[in-house]
Design an enzyme around this catalytic site. Structure first.
Site, PDB file in Angstrom:
ATOM      1  N   PRO A  22       0.834  -1.209   0.000  1.00  0.00           N
ATOM      2  CA  PRO A  22       0.000   0.000   0.000  1.00  0.00           C
ATOM      3  C   PRO A  22       0.862   1.249   0.000  1.00  0.00           C
ATOM      4  O   PRO A  22       1.787   1.380   0.804  1.00  0.00           O
ATOM      5  CB  PRO A  22      -0.811  -0.131   1.297  1.00  0.00           C
ATOM      6  N   CYS A  24       0.350   5.496  -0.328  1.00  0.00           N
ATOM      7  CA  CYS A  24      -0.569   6.626  -0.419  1.00  0.00           C
ATOM      8  C   CYS A  24      -0.325   7.432  -1.684  1.00  0.00           C
ATOM      9  O   CYS A  24       0.814   7.710  -2.051  1.00  0.00           O
ATOM     10  CB  CYS A  24      -0.432   7.521   0.805  1.00  0.00           C
ATOM     11  N   ALA A  56      -3.254   3.251   2.359  1.00  0.00           N
ATOM     12  CA  ALA A  56      -3.891   3.473   3.654  1.00  0.00           C
ATOM     13  C   ALA A  56      -5.207   4.208   3.433  1.00  0.00           C
ATOM     14  O   ALA A  56      -5.225   5.376   3.042  1.00  0.00           O
ATOM     15  CB  ALA A  56      -2.972   4.275   4.565  1.00  0.00           C
ATOM     16  N   TYR A 180       0.887   5.658  13.057  1.00  0.00           N
ATOM     17  CA  TYR A 180      -0.518   6.016  12.990  1.00  0.00           C
ATOM     18  C   TYR A 180      -1.249   5.490  14.231  1.00  0.00           C
ATOM     19  O   TYR A 180      -0.629   4.931  15.135  1.00  0.00           O
ATOM     20  CB  TYR A 180      -1.111   5.544  11.664  1.00  0.00           C
TER      21      TYR A 180
END
Length: 357
Positions: A22, A24, A56, A180
């Site tokens: 993944p 962004c 994300a 996060y």
């Protein structure tokens, strides 16, 4: 076991051991993906990856890193994801999504706009965290989550997993890395709570375990559930406080197996700024190898994996079950096909491209 053997998890069969990590794109509008995401993710499915994991993707508006993050908190977003996942699956790749909440690192600028916190009145929003501690000097002070806020986070992840299924995704990854929200609860550097969600290992991992249980409640038993962790914070002990460690990552990996987690995606760092990370080719692979060996769970290795022989060696030595390719995939969407050629393996190209391969 080699880079181009298949890999089975639950009812899914990945056609090889290469996964697009993944990454962004910061290019959505109100959380809705569009043509950029279709081409970005779809081209990597065409490129031969076994699975393509979307960036994300925020489980709530306040959980976005930036205003450009994709989301999966409403039906409009589900509808926009459907053609993207259908295209990925149509290329014989598995469509995955990373479910995320940015916590105190939310309300930030896109990287090409500076990447710092959004200024007041420039589209910013209130942020939340385990404790009211800013990420860095100049960052907004988050609100410490109360009981109602904690329940909302769990409920948001559960609802996001349900929507991910409706959107056509075949695997979900819960993001508990890179500083996060869930990682913020894991690390004593960002979690100074004295209630049931702070202090001991059991308490600091409680929210992660609750989120995983909630996701697995609605995510089919036939489909895989992954967890991304930062194996270490790379932070030296300060005033008697240490960061999240690889030993704790191993322990967490052991415990989440009973919650239905099928693979640990092993990264590192992100919870505090200004730490020294010994970045180099495959620098995080030893963490994936250790978790795989000591927790007896499948792992994915990520981090400066750029060469076919390097990727193949990780799998052949049993250091990880999958390699997740990130920036090299941005440079070369056809990395799996290039790797196959270099390793003497024949891959079937889409019929539209066969004359070139």
């Amino acid at each position: 076991m080699n880079l181009f053997t298949s890999f089975e998890q639950r009812s899914l069969t990945l056609r090889n051991r290469i996964v697009v990590a993944p990454m962004c794109q910061y290019s959505a509008t109100d959380g809705v993906p569009h043509d950029w995401h279709l081409v970005h993710l779809g081209s990597r499915a065409v490129g031969g990856a076994a699975a393509v994991v979307a960036e994300a993707t925020a489980v709530s508006p306040e959980g976005r890193i930036s205003p450009g993050d994709t989301g999966i908190w409403n039906d409009a977003q589900v509808a926009a994801w459907k053609p993207i996942t259908a295209f990925i699956r149509g290329q014989h790749a598995v469509a995955g999504v990373q479910l995320a909440h940015a916590g105190r690192k939310a309300s930030a600028q896109r990287p090409w706009e500076g990447g710092g916190p959004l200024a007041a009145g420039q589209g910013d929003w209130p942020t939340v965290a385990p404790s009211a501690i800013p990420f860095d000097q100049g960052w907004h002070t988050p609100q410490a989550l109360d009981d109602a806020g904690l329940r909302k986070v769990v409920d948001d992840f559960r609802a996001a997993a349900r929507r991910a299924l409706a959107a056509g995704f075949q695997l979900v990854e819960v993001h508990a890395a890179h500083g996060y929200l869930l990682h913020q609860f894991l690390s004593p550097l960002s979690n100074h709570r004295t209630d049931a969600y702070g202090g001991s290992f059991e308490n600091r991992t409680r929210l992660v375990r609750e989120v995983l249980a909630a996701v697995r409640e609605v995510w089919p038993d036939t489909l895989p559930l992954w967890l991304r962790v930062s194996a270490t914070d790379w932070a030296p002990e300060s005033e008697g406080v240490h960061g999240w460690s690889v030993e704790e990552s191993v322990r967490l990996a052991r415990e989440v197996k009973s919650l239905g987690v099928d693979l640990i995606d092993v990264s590192s760092g992100g919870v505090v700024p200004h730490v020294k990370i010994p970045v180099g080719p495959g620098y995080q692979v030893p963490f994936a190898a250790r978790i795989r060996r000591e927790a007896e769970i499948a792992t994915g290795a990520v981090g400066l994996i750029t060469e076919s022989a390097q990727a193949a060696g990780i799998i052949e030595k049993g250091e990880a079950d999958l390699v997740l390719i990130a920036r090299e995939s941005l440079r070369d969407p056809y990395f799996p096909r290039r790797a196959a050629q270099e390793l003497g393996v024949s891959l079937v190209a889409p019929v539209q491209y066969q004359r070139a391969w």
